[in-house]
Design a protein around this motif. Sequence first.
Motif, PDB file in Angstrom:
ATOM      1  N   UNK A 136      32.712  -6.236  50.435  1.00 54.51           N
ATOM      2  CA  UNK A 136      32.506  -6.137  51.774  1.00 54.51           C
ATOM      3  C   UNK A 136      31.033  -6.793  52.235  1.00 54.51           C
ATOM      4  N   UNK A 137      30.040  -6.241  51.773  1.00 56.90           N
ATOM      5  CA  UNK A 137      28.533  -7.173  52.018  1.00 56.90           C
ATOM      6  C   UNK A 137      28.672  -8.629  51.919  1.00 56.90           C
ATOM      7  N   UNK A 138      29.481  -9.028  51.197  1.00 55.34           N
ATOM      8  CA  UNK A 138      29.511 -10.591  51.041  1.00 55.34           C
ATOM      9  C   UNK A 138      30.355 -10.977  52.149  1.00 55.34           C
ATOM     10  N   UNK A 139      31.437 -10.359  52.569  1.00 55.42           N
ATOM     11  CA  UNK A 139      32.332 -10.634  53.638  1.00 55.42           C
ATOM     12  C   UNK A 139      31.689 -10.775  54.963  1.00 55.42           C
ATOM     13  N   UNK A 140      30.616  -9.805  54.915  1.00 53.12           N
ATOM     14  CA  UNK A 140      29.973  -9.697  56.606  1.00 53.12           C
ATOM     15  C   UNK A 140      29.325 -11.121  56.529  1.00 53.12           C
ATOM     16  N   UNK A 141      29.151 -11.941  55.635  1.00 53.13           N
ATOM     17  CA  UNK A 141      28.522 -13.137  55.862  1.00 53.13           C
ATOM     18  C   UNK A 141      29.516 -14.116  56.582  1.00 53.13           C
ATOM     19  N   UNK A 142      30.806 -13.857  56.708  1.00 52.91           N
ATOM     20  CA  UNK A 142      31.747 -14.466  57.475  1.00 52.91           C
ATOM     21  C   UNK A 142      31.830 -14.381  58.804  1.00 52.91           C
ATOM     22  N   UNK A 143      31.289 -13.149  59.229  1.00 50.14           N
ATOM     23  CA  UNK A 143      31.272 -12.476  60.710  1.00 50.14           C
ATOM     24  C   UNK A 143      29.911 -13.082  61.553  1.00 50.14           C
ATOM     25  N   UNK A 144      30.330 -12.910  62.933  1.00 47.66           N
ATOM     26  CA  UNK A 144      29.113 -13.054  63.835  1.00 47.66           C
ATOM     27  C   UNK A 144      28.692 -11.702  64.116  1.00 47.66           C
ATOM     28  N   UNK A 145      27.409 -11.592  64.672  1.00 46.29           N
ATOM     29  CA  UNK A 145      26.758 -10.227  64.907  1.00 46.29           C
ATOM     30  C   UNK A 145      27.494  -9.517  65.892  1.00 46.29           C
ATOM     31  N   UNK A 146      28.175 -10.130  66.792  1.00 45.33           N
ATOM     32  CA  UNK A 146      29.110  -9.622  68.096  1.00 45.33           C
ATOM     33  C   UNK A 146      30.253  -9.236  67.263  1.00 45.33           C
ATOM     34  N   UNK A 147      30.970  -9.853  66.091  1.00 40.23           N
ATOM     35  CA  UNK A 147      32.068  -9.121  65.863  1.00 40.23           C
ATOM     36  C   UNK A 147      32.147  -8.329  64.542  1.00 40.23           C
ATOM     37  N   UNK A 148      31.050  -8.159  63.736  1.00 40.51           N
ATOM     38  CA  UNK A 148      30.861  -7.429  62.646  1.00 40.51           C
ATOM     39  C   UNK A 148      31.383  -5.828  62.655  1.00 40.51           C
ATOM     40  N   UNK A 149      31.463  -5.535  63.717  1.00 33.83           N
ATOM     41  CA  UNK A 149      31.832  -4.004  64.025  1.00 33.83           C
ATOM     42  C   UNK A 149      33.080  -3.790  63.445  1.00 33.83           C
ATOM     43  N   UNK A 209      19.932  -3.611  68.090  1.00 33.55           N
ATOM     44  CA  UNK A 209      18.427  -3.623  67.851  1.00 33.55           C
ATOM     45  C   UNK A 209      18.094  -5.319  67.621  1.00 33.55           C
ATOM     46  N   UNK A 210      18.961  -6.021  66.933  1.00 33.74           N
ATOM     47  CA  UNK A 210      18.633  -7.518  66.775  1.00 33.74           C
ATOM     48  C   UNK A 210      19.000  -8.365  67.903  1.00 33.74           C
ATOM     49  N   UNK A 211      19.925  -8.003  68.688  1.00 34.05           N
ATOM     50  CA  UNK A 211      20.178  -8.559  69.891  1.00 34.05           C
ATOM     51  C   UNK A 211      19.594  -8.125  71.173  1.00 34.05           C
ATOM     52  N   UNK A 240      20.740  -8.196  59.249  1.00 34.61           N
ATOM     53  CA  UNK A 240      19.725  -9.105  59.319  1.00 34.61           C
ATOM     54  C   UNK A 240      20.458 -10.303  60.182  1.00 34.61           C
ATOM     55  N   UNK A 241      20.072 -11.120  61.088  1.00 32.97           N
ATOM     56  CA  UNK A 241      20.775 -12.140  61.992  1.00 32.97           C
ATOM     57  C   UNK A 241      20.441 -13.377  61.188  1.00 32.97           C
ATOM     58  N   UNK A 242      21.399 -14.257  61.064  1.00 32.89           N
ATOM     59  CA  UNK A 242      21.206 -15.579  60.667  1.00 32.89           C
ATOM     60  C   UNK A 242      21.355 -16.414  61.725  1.00 32.89           C
ATOM     61  N   UNK A 243      21.455 -17.594  61.534  1.00 30.70           N
ATOM     62  CA  UNK A 243      21.439 -18.876  62.603  1.00 30.70           C
ATOM     63  C   UNK A 243      22.509 -18.712  63.139  1.00 30.70           C
ATOM     64  N   UNK A 244      22.557 -19.039  64.525  1.00 28.92           N
ATOM     65  CA  UNK A 244      23.633 -19.414  65.463  1.00 28.92           C
ATOM     66  C   UNK A 244      24.653 -18.054  65.551  1.00 28.92           C
ATOM     67  N   UNK A 245      23.904 -16.897  65.785  1.00 31.92           N
ATOM     68  CA  UNK A 245      24.559 -15.668  66.129  1.00 31.92           C
ATOM     69  C   UNK A 245      25.603 -15.180  64.773  1.00 31.92           C
ATOM     70  N   UNK A 246      25.401 -15.603  63.625  1.00 35.32           N
ATOM     71  CA  UNK A 246      25.945 -15.269  62.626  1.00 35.32           C
ATOM     72  C   UNK A 246      25.018 -14.007  61.773  1.00 35.32           C
ATOM     73  N   UNK A 247      25.884 -13.396  61.091  1.00 35.20           N
ATOM     74  CA  UNK A 247      25.254 -12.219  60.179  1.00 35.20           C
ATOM     75  C   UNK A 247      24.587 -12.723  58.744  1.00 35.20           C
TER      76      UNK A 247
END
Lengths: 171, 516
Positions: free
Chosen positions: B200-213, B237-239, B465-472
């Motif tokens: 799951x931790x790896x899979x989060x990298x495929x999601x955006x901050x907005x839809x990771x919920x 918090x990050x947004x 932790x936020x990545x570039x372009x609204x990604x996780x």
Amino acid sequence: MIPILLKILKTGVVSEKPPRANEEWRVRAATIQREILAILGRALVIRQVDAGSCNGCEIELNALNNPYYNLEGMGIKFAASPRHADMLLVTGPVSRNMEQALRIAYEAMPDPKLVVAVGDCGRDGGIFGTGYATCGGVANVIPVDVVVPGCPPPPTAILQGILTAIAARAA
Amino acid sequence: MRIPGMPQSPQPLSGAVAASITRVHAAAWSEAAVLARESGCRFVALWGTDHRERDGAFSVLAAYATAQGLCVIELPVAATEAAYPDLAGVFPAANRMQRSARDLLGLMPKDDAVDTRAWLRHGAWREDEFPLRRDFARAAPLEPAPDSYAFVRVEGDGVHEIAVGPIHAGIIEPGHFRFSVVGEKVLRLEAHLGYVHKGIDKRFEDFTLEDGYRLAGRVSGDSTVAYAWAYAQAAESVLDVRPPARALWLRALMLERERVANHLGDLGALGNDGGFGFALAQFMRLKEDWLRANDAAFGHRFMMDRIIPGGVDSEPDRAHLEGLVRQAREVLEEVHAMRRIFDEHSGLQDRFLTAGHVAPLLAHELGLTGLAGRASGQAHDLRADLPTTPYDVLKVKKVVYQGGDVAARVNARFEEINESMRLIVALVEAMPGGDVRAELAQARDGAFGVGWIEGWRGAVLVALEAGAGGRIRRCHAHDPSWHNWPLIEHAVMGNIVPDFPLINKSFNLSYSGVDC
């Protein structure tokens, strides 16, 4: 004792009518013939395997044993050993760490074996997809007869999936 | 907030949770753990991140609960060495978390005495491959290898082992339990988990901050509301967004409903494991009514995907909300009747009392947390200790028992249902009006935030932790079961094998939540 009896009396029978089979969920032609079903009737024994689920599907599977769905009243029960089972009910995106255990359980079942994949994860890996830790859908590991979609599918849908698998071929 | 005695100044984190992050060097990392221990702070979680692209090093992070809030300590770990000072010597609960960080990221604790057995890696990837490193690329899986794990052997006259799992006898999650027994008495239990590791931790990298919920809400399905709320707090918090008050009240309504649903199910199952099938039938009926009302009011039986960053995605109408109040009162009455039956059932009490005992001192030493912790005298509940809206005005009463046995965990559930029913009524009656959703802003690349929610089992932590372009870039979701699994091994010592299911159920820990 009296409060228990009063409670039972007051609660009454809450069981509901079961749903009908849904042929759209069948992914493989029925392997059990009408004659066998006639003999077996609805006396079905299920071995459930959580092959990587988030445990949401397990909550709904446990709900099947509540008085509303009254699964045992229909002659369907869950068994502890795959050797006693007619059907394998599998949840989850099949984690790599459960892949082998799932195969062993499948092989331990007597023929003819029925397999129902439960939930979006069981269908195709769902939200977890296929990756270094997951195999994706159950059909990537063992042959599947019926797929029940949903995240998680409610108890009526799971019951419908079970009944679809044991319904005689429509044609 | 800071760990008392730490000289470094923490950097406060924005958002609903009172939290800070402190970047330290190796000596201060160890010192922080010792100071935390000495000042009565609790160890919450440990995880690692691949920061080589950003600052040429990995990071290992530890979170501590202080009286004022959550303190995150971050230590850069040189890529060449990939080792950091061990924490398990100070906080034993860190053991499995450190082993997981090694399996996923290749970071090793620097201590010859540490447990070096793999935890999450059973054979699906090689020992020198690390899924959470950015350069990890395993396309084809390895051939499944026979599972071998070096369990601690207990030897002596008449000692034998019972191996259980990974597939268990009932409809439950998979895991392996190795009992060393003499006759029917358990000398030692060792659990080997990780079977439902889904990456799951790896899979989060495929999601955006907005839809990771959505993914967060499926770390442990029975706690979907707690996870989604914790994720939403971290994302908010990050947004840098504040959800409207009404949304927070609706979230609390869902969280309390999730708590009651799980407690109802557990009380039924505990009665059943005590040989009292009547309890299972009654409580499962009540739980079904409860889940159906969730479906009617929120559109999902577990209220999955209803909490989103910025607020909630929909709200029940007035009639449904009033229905929930009515139901809370009716079900509470039935629960009271069931409690009287439980209390007067001598056979049941005989099974519950003294079984699976965890003394408050042991619970404190090893960090037993959440509901099970409160049943062993550990009086911590985020809703009361560090209340955020709406718990700040509701004044949650903590349920604490000193008994530490199955009976105490049963009573804690009954009492928590009482309190949650009061909260449900208060939440509906005093709920403010207005919007339920705020617009989201853009997150700065590298922004870090946390969410921390008292779920039914205990506190759920999400670090984002936020990545570039609204990604996780990195999201770590932490289940309270991490702390409590090792305590089950203590709870069953000296009990008889047939009491294990009852003891295990009284904790009802998540496998998926820790295997992730």
